[in-house]
Write a protein that holds these residues in place. Structure first.
Motif, PDB file in Angstrom:
ATOM      1  N   ALA A  26      35.730 -13.470  13.628  1.00 38.21           N
ATOM      2  CA  ALA A  26      35.468 -12.653  14.816  1.00 38.21           C
ATOM      3  C   ALA A  26      34.631 -11.432  14.444  1.00 38.21           C
ATOM      4  N   ASP A  40      31.671 -17.858  15.847  1.00 40.94           N
ATOM      5  CA  ASP A  40      32.977 -18.275  16.360  1.00 40.94           C
ATOM      6  C   ASP A  40      33.330 -17.365  17.533  1.00 40.94           C
ATOM      7  N   THR A  41      32.937 -17.806  18.715  1.00 44.63           N
ATOM      8  CA  THR A  41      33.053 -16.975  19.917  1.00 44.63           C
ATOM      9  C   THR A  41      34.481 -16.908  20.454  1.00 44.63           C
ATOM     10  N   ALA A  43      37.284 -16.730  18.207  1.00 46.23           N
ATOM     11  CA  ALA A  43      38.209 -16.229  17.180  1.00 46.23           C
ATOM     12  C   ALA A  43      38.986 -15.016  17.669  1.00 46.23           C
ATOM     13  N   LEU A  44      38.307 -14.123  18.364  1.00 46.16           N
ATOM     14  CA  LEU A  44      38.964 -12.901  18.833  1.00 46.16           C
ATOM     15  C   LEU A  44      40.099 -13.239  19.800  1.00 46.16           C
ATOM     16  N   ALA A  51      44.691  -8.867  17.802  1.00 47.30           N
ATOM     17  CA  ALA A  51      43.218  -8.793  17.739  1.00 47.30           C
ATOM     18  C   ALA A  51      42.719  -7.399  17.377  1.00 47.30           C
ATOM     19  N   LEU A  55      40.906  -6.640  13.807  1.00 49.35           N
ATOM     20  CA  LEU A  55      39.465  -6.397  13.862  1.00 49.35           C
ATOM     21  C   LEU A  55      39.133  -4.987  13.377  1.00 49.35           C
TER      22      LEU A  55
END
Length: 298
Positions: A26, A40-41, A43-44, A51, A55
């Motif tokens: 992400a 990887d759209t 993953a978040l 998240a 992140l």
């Protein structure tokens, strides 16, 4: 022996490595510049309630060698594997097995091969990680395509062929098997057993597995990452049990009945143009990819 149970999973949490790998995928789209190695759209979304926390490490300390190293590692291996899958699907392979699937999002990204029902996806992992993933998908309003089968497995369960057969896998047809981010947590015997199960699949099947190099074969960047991450993993109850030289991994693969065995360093896992970068991502001698094929019988 394909997936590893940890204390977190016994408490209904996914494995920490599944979370950190998804966070690195992400973060690549947030922290790093062009060119994108792997998009990887989802993953978040799959990180769910974790998240923001996971992140934030990357957004605050993105150039740290461990975090940049993690992003290079997960994006390169995913890019290589999905490129190989696209080639395999183009030549008629219709089954994709993801061992230790974690929070892999291949099957759910729009327009993926699974969405067009050309490729059936078998996600093999610990039930706790799968439950987390299904809740995160539902929360993000992402539907699970018909072509996806969750295959729950942990250390206590039976061998891979039986698990896959029970899930509707066609053992007479070739498959591509992805086995990323797992071997370092297994003994050499357990790695050999899983490779043997793959070697018994239909001719033309392929396996792509990553493995950590021993310290003496790493470069400085790889060694910094390896020593820090191995220590942190051990403290979390997920110790590294195997670091293998390329010839050792290739020997295991050949003993398991795999024919063509390729060794792919991180630098060569992606098109060379993707290393023309202005951000912190650099190829390291840390992990290798094994790419093996089941030969014709006879």
């Amino acid at each position: 022996k394909m997936v590893v149970a940890s204390a977190a999973m016994e408490n209904g949490q996914p494995s920490f490595t599944a979370l950190t790998a998804a966070a690195a995928r992400a973060a690549h789209l947030v922290v790093d510049g062009e060119p994108v190695i792997f998009a990887d759209t989802l993953a978040l979304a799959l990180l769910g309630e974790r998240a923001e926390e996971l992140l934030s490490y990357h957004t605050s300390h993105g150039t740290h060698p461990v975090l940049a190293g993690a992003r290079a590692q997960v994006t390169c291996r995913s890019r290589y594997t999905e490129d190989a899958l696209a080639r395999a699907a183009g030549s008629g392979v219709t089954q994709y097995v993801i061992l230790g699937a974690g929070l892999d999002s291949f099957a759910y990204r729009s327009g993926g091969l699974a969405g067009r029902r050309r490729v059936r996806v078998f996600e093999v992992d610990h039930p706790a990680t799968q439950d987390w993933k299904r809740r995160a998908l539902a929360h993000a309003r992402v539907t699970v395509p018909d072509g996806v089968t969750f295959v729950p497995a942990d250390l206590a369960t039976g061998a891979l062929p039986g698990l896959l057969a029970a899930a509707g896998f066609d053992s007479s047809a070739p498959a591509l098997v992805s086995w990323l981010g797992v071997t370092m947590y297994l003994t050499e015997d357990a790695i050999a057993a899983t490779l043997a199960a793959v070697g018994a699949l239909a001719p033309g099947s392929e396996v792509i597995a990553d493995y950590m190099l021993p310290a003496e074969l790493r470069d400085d960047a790889g060694d910094t990452y390896g020593s820090l991450v191995a220590q942190a993993s051990a403290e979390r109850g997920e110790p590294w049990l195997s670091c293998l030289a390329p010839d050792e991994m290739a020997d295991l693969a050949r003993a398991a009945g795999l024919g063509t065995v390729r060794t792919v360093p991180q630098r060569d896992a992606i098109p060379a143009a993707l290393w023309q970068r202005s951000d912190a991502l650099r190829p390291a001698d840390l992990a290798m990819l094994l790419h093996g094929t089941v030969p014709p019988r006879g």
